[in-house]
Enzyme design. Structure first.
Site, PDB file in Angstrom:
ATOM      1  N   GLU B 210       0.827  -1.198   0.000  1.00 29.97           N
ATOM      2  CA  GLU B 210       0.000   0.000   0.000  1.00 29.97           C
ATOM      3  C   GLU B 210       0.869   1.259   0.000  1.00 29.97           C
ATOM      4  OE1 GLU B 210      -4.125  -0.214   1.781  1.00 29.97           O
ATOM      5  OE2 GLU B 210      -3.069   0.944   3.302  1.00 29.97           O
ATOM      6  N   HIS B 406      -2.373  -6.317  15.996  1.00 26.03           N
ATOM      7  CA  HIS B 406      -1.655  -6.368  14.716  1.00 26.03           C
ATOM      8  C   HIS B 406      -2.432  -5.751  13.565  1.00 26.03           C
ATOM      9  CE1 HIS B 406      -4.346  -9.502  13.435  1.00 26.03           C
ATOM     10  NE2 HIS B 406      -3.637  -9.821  12.386  1.00 26.03           N
ATOM     11  N   SER B 408      -6.869  -4.856  12.072  1.00 24.84           N
ATOM     12  CA  SER B 408      -8.224  -4.483  12.482  1.00 24.84           C
ATOM     13  C   SER B 408      -9.086  -5.694  12.834  1.00 24.84           C
ATOM     14  CB  SER B 408      -8.898  -3.621  11.428  1.00 24.84           C
ATOM     15  OG  SER B 408      -8.642  -4.085  10.154  1.00 24.84           O
TER      16      SER B 408
END
Lengths: 144, 483
Positions: B210, B406, B408
């Site tokens: 990303e 770590h 969601s």
């Protein structure tokens, strides 16, 4: 209906699960890999230019099915292929069950094939293989 | 309060809940869940069943823990943390996670949104071309058995020596990108067969690369952010989420089989077959630990090769070298691993599965580089909602074996997500919101829609208020690559 499978919505939140069934152990062994093949890619979009013969024996059909599905995942990674179909026979030889299969597919092609999910492994979570009346049934959770 | 369980859960603080040992036969320690009341209510039944199953494992110390992003997993819940005595305790692939050393990496740049926006389409195309993703994808690094053995034992160090990265990268990777005790002889040929062609590949599922923006108004701790290389000012950063791919999974599968037999021999009974384990000091336990470390090193190497490719892509698009673009590694951290660490009880084997190490400032386990800030913790959100950089705290070391969240955490099944939206539709909607997505599989993209995940901000607030990590900055996505 000799064999069929369906994906399950309500278990394995982060992964995928399916149920497969068939009129015999052999038909169950035809149904379950179809679910794995379709998890990876649309089999209709995959040619049959790669081929692998697989022979396995196990004392228990549940173990044999687990190993058979795990082999499909192995060849996907080892040879970088997705699959078109699988031909197979399963028979009982004394106290063991024997699978002879031919797995067919092609190298991954992101343009030509409709790819879905990478399968990291077949799990034993809620794993069931059983006979219900005349039909054989399996539930499999796939780690994606 | 209505929970998805009949198990009694007692409130300790607003963010900590405890299940006493009396709630399940065989529990050796209480279970503790880090969550707000609303997150606790949204947790699936599996969390409560599984964290209490973990509390029954031999040699467990203090508490079986679950972080606020917890949900059902194989054996241990995702978000699970458990520490075991080295002499009386066990090691379990289900407590590590099958994708060994699945983890997060963050790379900073000197570029700003203004620099990148006009070239974003070209940049994402270049990244998509250079970083293979999706089912069956092979990496560009050609390995034979000897060189793959070197990857297994030397991890990111091997990559840097081969020219895939900079020597200074290693100081910014957990354990220097190379965990000691990896022994290639404990790994099956089957596992090698699955992994040898996959170095430098993302995979699919929830893995991604990303391109993100750090805005001034989303920097919560400017001093720490600056110390870690983040300046705000719409700075561009790159996040990578992936692990050891098929190789790590095969290592886990191989040792699950070994452990099923070993448990009978050692007289260990577990409440779930996926909790298969062996005494840590047994031959089987030590072999798995050595093989798991091979997979962990391979994952560090995987993210290192991907970093090399990201740097090459940026250099090609912006016409400057990666050094000139300031593309330094912020940090690389595992969230599926078991490690031997020292606590007041002595050395313990800490399993973190979907949980991140979060050592505080001054922790002896940290390199000098992070002694002032605490260890960076990188938490990936859904591709629509953003991610966070946090730092570890001394309180985490005291309360949670130096562990935190770590990501969601999913709340909706993949099948349901696909029924709710089509991949093409989601891609279009995200484009309208300024997030450019390149995906190998449109159905896979739909499965990762933001609504299928918990609100990461609420999860982050929970660990921040609980004091086990401290927020540094929120990272907003503008480009995403998925398998």
């Amino acid at each position: 209906m000799a064999h069929s499978f369906r994906f399950l919505d309500d278990i394995a939140l982060a992964d995928l699960a399916f149920e497969a069934e068939g009129d015999s152990v052999e038909e169950l062994f035809r149904a379950a890999p179809r679910a794995v093949l379709e998890t990876l890619a649309d089999p209709a979009s995959v040619a049959a230019t790669w081929e692998r013969r697989i022979t396995k024996t196990e004392a228990d059909p549940a173990d044999l099915l687990f190993e058979w599905l795990s082999d499909i995942v192995y060849w996907k990674d080892a040879d970088g292929v997705v699959f078109h179909d699988a031909e197979l026979s399963v028979r009982q030889e004394g106290s063991t069950w024997r699978l002879e299969a031919v797995l067919r597919g092609a190298s991954v092609d992101q343009i030509a094939q409709t790819l879905h999910n990478d399968v990291k492994g077949i799990t034993k979570h809620l794993y069931v293989v059983k006979q219900e009346g005349p039909r054989w049934f399996a539930r499999v959770v796939v780690d994606v | 309060m209505k929970l998805n369980t009949e198990i009694r859960v007692n409130k300790i603080t607003d963010e900590v809940w405890e299940i006493p040992v009396t709630e399940k036969s065989g529990m050796l320690v209480p279970a503790r869940i880090y969550a707000t009341s609303s997150i606790l209510q949204s947790m699936d039944r599996g969390v409560f069943d599984q964290v209490t199953n973990v509390a029954c494992l031999p040699g467990i110390r203090r508490h079986a823990l679950c972080m606020p992003d917890g949900h059902w997993g194989y054996g241990f819940p995702i978000g699970g943390v458990a520490a075991f005595d080295l002499e009386t305790g066990v090691i379990s692939p289900g407590g590590v996670g099958y994708d060994v050393n699945c983890g997060m990496r963050l790379i900073r740049t000197d570029l700003t949104l203004e620099d990148v926006q006009p070239k974003l389409d070209r940049l994402m195309t270049e990244l998509f071309r250079r970083v293979p993703a999706g089912v069956g994808a092979a990496g560009f690094v050609r390995l034979n058995r000897d060189s793959f053995d070197a990857v297994m034992t030397r991890g990111a160090r091997w990559c840097v020596e081969e020219g895939y990265g900079w020597h200074r990268d290693l100081a910014h990777i957990e354990a220097g990108g190379c965990i000691a005790g990896a022994d290639a002889s404990t790994v099956s040929d089957h596992a090698v067969g699955r992994g040898i062609n996959q170095l430098g590949t993302l995979g699919s599922g929830n893995h991604y690369l990303e391109v993100q923006v750090v805005s001034n108004d989303r920097v919560f701790d400017p001093e720490t952010a600056a110390a870690l290389g983040l300046a705000g000012q719409d700075q561009i950063v790159v996040m990578v989420h992936c692990g050891s791919r098929g190789f790590g999974h095969q290592v886990a599968s191989d040792y699950l089989k070994t452990f099923e037999k070993a448990m009978r021999r050692y007289g260990i009974a577990v409440k779930d077959q996926q909790l298969a384990c062996a005494p840590f000091r047994s031959v089987e336990g030590q072999d798995y630990f050595a093989a798991m470390n091979c997979a962990a090193n391979t994952a560090f190497a995987n993210r290192q090769v991907i970093t090399h490719q990201i740097r090459e892509a940026f250099a090609a698009v912006f016409g400057k070298s990666a050094e000139e673009l300031g593309m330094e590694l912020v940090y690389d951290v595992a969230h599926n691993i078991a490690k031997v660490e020292r606590y007041p009880e002595g050395e313990l084997l800490v399993h973190r599965k979907g949980a991140t190490r979060a050592f505080g400032p001054g922790s002896p386990g940290l390199p000098p580089l992070f002694r002032q800030t605490g260890q960076p913790v990188i938490c990936g959100g859904s591709m629509e909602t953003g991610s966070y950089l946090l730092v570890g705290t001394d309180r985490a070391v005291r309360d949670t074996f130096g562990s935190t969240m770590h990501g969601s955490g999913r709340t909706m099944s993949r099948a349901q997500a696909k029924k709710t939206i089509r991949g093409e539709q989601l891609q279009q909607q995200m484009k309208q919101r300024g997030i450019l997505v390149k995906a190998v599989s449109m159905s896979g993209l739909a499965e990762e829609a933001g609504f299928a995940y918990k609100n990461i901000s609420e999860v982050v607030e929970t660990v921040d208020r609980a004091g086990i990590t401290k927020k540094v900055a929120e990272l907003r996505p503008i480009g995403n690559i998925k398998g």
